[in-house]
Design a protein around this motif. Structure first.
Motif, PDB file in Angstrom:
ATOM      1  N   THR A   1       0.839  -1.196   0.000  1.00 24.48           N
ATOM      2  CA  THR A   1       0.000   0.000   0.000  1.00 24.48           C
ATOM      3  C   THR A   1       0.883   1.258   0.000  1.00 24.48           C
ATOM      4  O   THR A   1       1.813   1.357   0.806  1.00 24.48           O
ATOM      5  N   PRO A   2       0.612   2.219  -0.881  1.00 25.29           N
ATOM      6  CA  PRO A   2       1.399   3.460  -0.893  1.00 25.29           C
ATOM      7  C   PRO A   2       1.343   4.179   0.459  1.00 25.29           C
ATOM      8  O   PRO A   2       0.323   4.156   1.145  1.00 25.29           O
ATOM      9  N   SER A   3       2.438   4.805   0.846  1.00 30.88           N
ATOM     10  CA  SER A   3       2.582   5.597   2.075  1.00 30.88           C
ATOM     11  C   SER A   3       2.636   4.751   3.349  1.00 30.88           C
ATOM     12  O   SER A   3       2.682   5.287   4.450  1.00 30.88           O
ATOM     13  N   TRP A   4       2.641   3.419   3.201  1.00 29.14           N
ATOM     14  CA  TRP A   4       2.652   2.533   4.373  1.00 29.14           C
ATOM     15  C   TRP A   4       3.890   2.758   5.246  1.00 29.14           C
ATOM     16  O   TRP A   4       3.781   2.917   6.466  1.00 29.14           O
ATOM     17  N   GLU A   5       5.073   2.780   4.636  1.00 28.94           N
ATOM     18  CA  GLU A   5       6.281   2.934   5.437  1.00 28.94           C
ATOM     19  C   GLU A   5       6.375   4.329   6.043  1.00 28.94           C
ATOM     20  O   GLU A   5       6.859   4.482   7.179  1.00 28.94           O
ATOM     21  N   GLU A   6       5.917   5.339   5.338  1.00 27.13           N
ATOM     22  CA  GLU A   6       5.914   6.697   5.887  1.00 27.13           C
ATOM     23  C   GLU A   6       5.061   6.737   7.160  1.00 27.13           C
ATOM     24  O   GLU A   6       5.466   7.303   8.175  1.00 27.13           O
ATOM     25  N   PHE A   7       3.886   6.128   7.098  1.00 30.73           N
ATOM     26  CA  PHE A   7       2.999   6.059   8.257  1.00 30.73           C
ATOM     27  C   PHE A   7       3.650   5.258   9.388  1.00 30.73           C
ATOM     28  O   PHE A   7       3.640   5.674  10.548  1.00 30.73           O
ATOM     29  N   GLY A   8       4.253   4.118   9.046  1.00 30.08           N
ATOM     30  CA  GLY A   8       4.878   3.269  10.052  1.00 30.08           C
ATOM     31  C   GLY A   8       6.018   3.960  10.777  1.00 30.08           C
ATOM     32  O   GLY A   8       6.169   3.824  11.999  1.00 30.08           O
ATOM     33  N   LYS A   9       6.830   4.704  10.058  1.00 32.74           N
ATOM     34  CA  LYS A   9       7.941   5.425  10.676  1.00 32.74           C
ATOM     35  C   LYS A   9       7.438   6.476  11.659  1.00 32.74           C
ATOM     36  O   LYS A   9       8.007   6.660  12.741  1.00 32.74           O
ATOM     37  N   LEU A  10       6.370   7.171  11.273  1.00 29.99           N
ATOM     38  CA  LEU A  10       5.799   8.194  12.148  1.00 29.99           C
ATOM     39  C   LEU A  10       5.261   7.574  13.442  1.00 29.99           C
ATOM     40  O   LEU A  10       5.516   8.074  14.542  1.00 29.99           O
ATOM     41  N   MET A  11       4.522   6.446  13.314  1.00 30.66           N
ATOM     42  CA  MET A  11       3.961   5.802  14.497  1.00 30.66           C
ATOM     43  C   MET A  11       5.068   5.245  15.377  1.00 30.66           C
ATOM     44  O   MET A  11       5.017   5.349  16.612  1.00 30.66           O
ATOM     45  N   ALA A  12       6.094   4.660  14.752  1.00 29.92           N
ATOM     46  CA  ALA A  12       7.199   4.107  15.519  1.00 29.92           C
ATOM     47  C   ALA A  12       7.898   5.178  16.344  1.00 29.92           C
ATOM     48  O   ALA A  12       8.200   4.979  17.529  1.00 29.92           O
ATOM     49  N   LYS A  13       8.154   6.326  15.732  1.00 31.32           N
ATOM     50  CA  LYS A  13       8.828   7.413  16.450  1.00 31.32           C
ATOM     51  C   LYS A  13       8.023   7.834  17.677  1.00 31.32           C
ATOM     52  O   LYS A  13       8.579   8.037  18.761  1.00 31.32           O
ATOM     53  N   ARG A  14       6.713   7.931  17.513  1.00 31.61           N
ATOM     54  CA  ARG A  14       5.878   8.331  18.648  1.00 31.61           C
ATOM     55  C   ARG A  14       5.951   7.295  19.775  1.00 31.61           C
ATOM     56  O   ARG A  14       6.178   7.639  20.933  1.00 31.61           O
ATOM     57  N   TYR A  15       5.770   6.031  19.438  1.00 31.22           N
ATOM     58  CA  TYR A  15       5.744   4.992  20.479  1.00 31.22           C
ATOM     59  C   TYR A  15       7.117   4.777  21.104  1.00 31.22           C
ATOM     60  O   TYR A  15       7.223   4.508  22.299  1.00 31.22           O
ATOM     61  N   PHE A  16       8.167   4.896  20.294  1.00 26.52           N
ATOM     62  CA  PHE A  16       9.514   4.750  20.832  1.00 26.52           C
ATOM     63  C   PHE A  16       9.819   5.898  21.796  1.00 26.52           C
ATOM     64  O   PHE A  16      10.349   5.683  22.890  1.00 26.52           O
ATOM     65  N   ASP A  17       9.499   7.122  21.377  1.00 26.99           N
ATOM     66  CA  ASP A  17       9.827   8.296  22.185  1.00 26.99           C
ATOM     67  C   ASP A  17       9.006   8.353  23.474  1.00 26.99           C
ATOM     68  O   ASP A  17       9.531   8.700  24.543  1.00 26.99           O
ATOM     69  N   LYS A  18       7.716   8.021  23.388  1.00 23.14           N
ATOM     70  CA  LYS A  18       6.832   8.165  24.554  1.00 23.14           C
ATOM     71  C   LYS A  18       6.887   6.989  25.525  1.00 23.14           C
ATOM     72  O   LYS A  18       6.788   7.186  26.737  1.00 23.14           O
TER      73      LYS A  18
END
Length: 531
Positions: A442-459
Motif C-alpha cells: 500500500t502506498p505511504s505505508w512505510e511513511e505512516f509506520g515510521k511516524l507511528m514508531a517514532k511516537r511509540y519509541f519516544d513516549k
C-alpha cells in the motif's frame, strides 16, 4: 619372473589411490543421507516480500534429520536459519547458507503429567489446527489456554518470536510452555524447562532461532471449555475512553478493539470524511458453562463464508494500490456489508473462539505491531488508539491512505521471556499491543509506520513485534540495542553457551542489535568468525 609381483604392486597402488580419492571426496563434503537438501533452492516468506536462494534448503521429518543437518553445517562451515509456515514479514529466516523448513516435523502426543494434569508435546512444524484437533479429540477433550487468531501458524514459529493471542491473563503463547527441546550448535539435543534451569528457560522461550533448531515444545493444557464471544459495533465518539476499556477488560477474559479505516465515510455528504461517524468493533470473550451455539457443520459453513468474504475483500483492497484515493469509499462499503447482521453473541469451544477468522493464504498484507506498557488508569491505551485513527485522517487530508484493512488493539500480561516485546520484571504489568494491517505494498505505508514508531519509541520505549515489519524504521537497531540492552546481555550468556560457534547467529538485523548492545569487542569477534 618379476611381472606378477609388479602387477600385484600396481593393483595395490590403484586400490590405494582410489580409496584415498574417495576418502578425500567424502571428507570434502560430509555426506549424511538424512541431511540431503531438497532440489528447490528458492524460498519466499508468506506475503512474498522476502525471496531468497540459499546454498541449500532442508525439509527434515525426524529428529535425526535435524541433528545431521547441524553436523553437516558445522563440518562445512555453514550457518543455519529456520522457517515455518506463518506470517513472519521480518528477515528472521533470511540466510545465504542453510535454510531449514520444519513443516514436516508434525507429530503430536498428549500425556498425563504429575504436576500439570495434562500436557501436549508437538514437534516444531505442527500447525495450531492440528494441535487443536489432537487435543479436542482426546479423552477427555483438552485445549490450550490461549492461541493466535490464525490456526495455520506452526508452533515453533509462534514460540520463537513471542506471538500472543487476545486472552489477557495468558500473556504470550510461550508462557504456556512446560519445556522445549532444541538441537544446539554441537548437534546435541538440549531440553529447556523451568525445573532444569529457570533463567535459561526464560531465554529459550523466545529465542528468535538463536539457540538452535526447535525440535519440539510441550505445553500445559486444560480441560476443554467454552467462551462467549461478543461483537459490538459502537460509536467511537463517547465510548472510546480509558474508563470504558478498563471496565470491559475487568469483566472479560480478553478483549480486542478493531478499527476499520474511514468506516463512517459518506460520499454524498458535504463532509464525507468525518471521524465522528466512525464505529469501533469491540470484541470480548467471557468463559461460560453454557453449550456452544453452532453445530460443527454450521461452524464449518460460517468459516467458509468468512473465507470467501476475505477473498472478495482482499480483491477490493488490492485495487486500491493503483487508486488509493478510493480507499474511504471501498473500506466503508466493505464495513457496511460486514456489520449488516448487527451485534452478536455466540458461544464457541475455546479454540474456535480464539481462531475467529479463518486463515486465507491468498490474502497478503503488510503487518506492523508495537507493544507498550499500559498505564494504571489505561489512559495511554485510549490515547494511542485514538491517535492512530486521527493520524489516518491527517494523512487523508494529504491524499494519502496508508492503512486500508484494520487497526487492532489487544491487552496482554507481561512475561519473563527475555527477548519478548512484553518482558517486564513486574509480573502483573499489562501491555497494549497495537497492530496495523494493510494490503501488501500500500502506498505511504512505510511513511505512516515510521511516524507511528517514532511516537511509540519516544513516549513509551515501545518495542515492535519481531515477526512483523520493523527493519525499515530509521536507526531501529540502535534503538532496540538500547531498550533491550539488559535482556540481550542476559540472553547472550545462554546463547554463547549453546552455540559458541554462532552457527545460528546468521541474521544481519539481529547481529547489528546484539553487537551494539554487547559493545565493540563482540562486534570485532563476530567479524572474525566467518562461515
Amino acid at each position: 619372473m618379476v611381472i606378477k609381483p609388479f602387477l600385484s604392486f600396481l593393483l595395490i597402488l590403484i586400490i590405494s589411490t582410489v580409496y584415498k580419492s574417495v576418502a578425500v571426496s567424502i571428507n570434502k563434503d560430509l555426506v549424511i543421507r538424512s541431511a540431503t537438501p531438497i532440489d528447490n533452492k528458492t524460498w519466499e516468506n508468506w506475503n512474498g516480500a522476502i525471496d531468497i536462494s540459499p546454498n541449500a534448503i532442508f525439509e527434515p521429518s525426524t529428529l535425526k534429520d535435524l541433528i545431521d543437518i547441524v553436523k553437516r553445517a558445522k563440518k562445512n562451515h555453514k550457518t543455519i536459519r529456520c522457517a515455518a509456515q506463518g506470517h513472519t514479514t521480518s528477515s528472521l529466516s533470511v540466510t545465504d547458507h542453510y535454510l531449514v523448513v520444519v513443516n514436516n516435523l508434525n507429530k503430536v502426543k498428549v500425556q498425563k503429567h504429575p504436576k500439570y494434569g495434562w500436557t501436549v508435546t508437538a514437534e516444531a512444524g505442527t500447525s495450531l489446527a492440528d494441535l487443536d484437533q489432537a487435543l479436542r479429540t482426546h479423552n477427555p477433550p483438552l485445549t490450550l489456554n490461549s492461541e493466535t487468531v490464525f490456526d495455520s501458524f506452526r508452533v515453533s514459529g509462534v514460540i520463537a518470536v513471542g506471538a500472543h493471542g487476545a486472552k489477557t491473563s495468558s500473556g504470550i503463547i510461550a508462557d504456556q510452555l512446560c519445556s522445549m527441546k532444541i538441537v544446539i550448535g554441537s548437534g546435541e539435543v538440549c531440553e529447556f524447562s523451568e525445573e532444569i534451569n529457570k533463567s535459561e528457560f526464560n531465554a529459550a522461550k523466545v529465542n528468535l532461532g538463536l539457540l538452535g533448531i526447535i525440535y519440539s515444545v510441550t505445553f500445559r493444557v486444560q480441560p476443554m471449555y467454552n467462551l462467549l464471544m461478543t461483537d459490538n459495533y459502537i460509536p467511537i465518539k463517547g465510548w472510546l475512553n480509558a474508563k470504558n476499556i478498563k471496565k470491559l477488560l475487568k469483566s472479560s477474559d480478553g478483549i480486542e478493539l478493531l478499527y476499520w479505516p474511514f468506516n463512517g465515510f459518506i460520499q454524498s455528504d458535504s463532509n464525507p470524511l468525518d471521524p465522528n461517524r466512525d464505529l469501533v468493533w469491540v470484541k470480548n470473550w467471557v468463559r461460560t458453562d453454557k453449550q456452544v451455539s453452532l453445530s460443527q457443520q454450521q461452524l464449518e459453513q460460517v468459516r467458509e463464508t468468512q473465507r470467501q468474504g476475505i477473498i472478495q475483500q482482499y480483491q477490493l483492497l488490492s485495487s486500491l494500490l493503483q487508486t488509493p484515493e478510493a480507499t474511504p469509499n471501498i473500506t466503508a462499503t466493505i464495513w457496511d456489508n460486514f456489520i449488516s447482521s448487527g451485534n452478536s453473541s455466540l458461544i464457541f469451544e475455546a479454540p474456535d473462539a480464539f481462531h475467529y477468522i479463518p486463515a486465507e493464504e491468498s490474502a497478503k498484507f503488510d503487518l506492523l505491531e508495537f507493544g507498550f506498557k499500559v498505564d494504571p488508569d489505561f489512559s495511554n491505551v485510549a490515547t494511542e488508539f485514538l491517535f492512530a485513527i486521527q493520524t489516518l485522517y491527517e494523512f487523508a487530508k494529504q491524499g494519502k491512505f496508508p492503512v486500508n484493512y484494520i487497526i487492532d488493539l489487544r491487552i496482554i500480561k507481561s512475561t519473563k521471556a527475555l527477548l519478548s516485546t512484553t518482558f517486564d520484571n513486574d509480573s502483573e504489568a499489562l501491555y497494549c499491543q497495537l497492530d496495523f494491517e494493510t494490503a501488501y505494498r500500500t502506498p505511504s505505508w512505510e511513511e505512516f509506520g515510521k511516524l507511528m514508531a517514532k511516537r511509540y519509541f519516544d513516549k513509551y520505549k515501545a518495542k515492535p513485534h519481531w515477526a512483523k515489519e520493523w527493519e525499515f524504521i530509521p536507526n531501529v537497531d540502535s534503538y532496540l540495542s538500547n531498550v533491550l540492552s539488559n535482556q540481550i546481555k542476559q540472553f547472550e550468556q545462554v546463547r554463547a553457551k549453546y552455540d559458541p560457534d554462532k552457527i545460528f547467529f546468521d541474521n544481519k538485523s539481529l547481529q547489528d542489535i546484539f553487537n551494539k548492545a554487547l559493545g565493540s569487542k563482540n562486534s570485532k569477534d563476530s567479524k572474525k568468525k566467518k562461515y
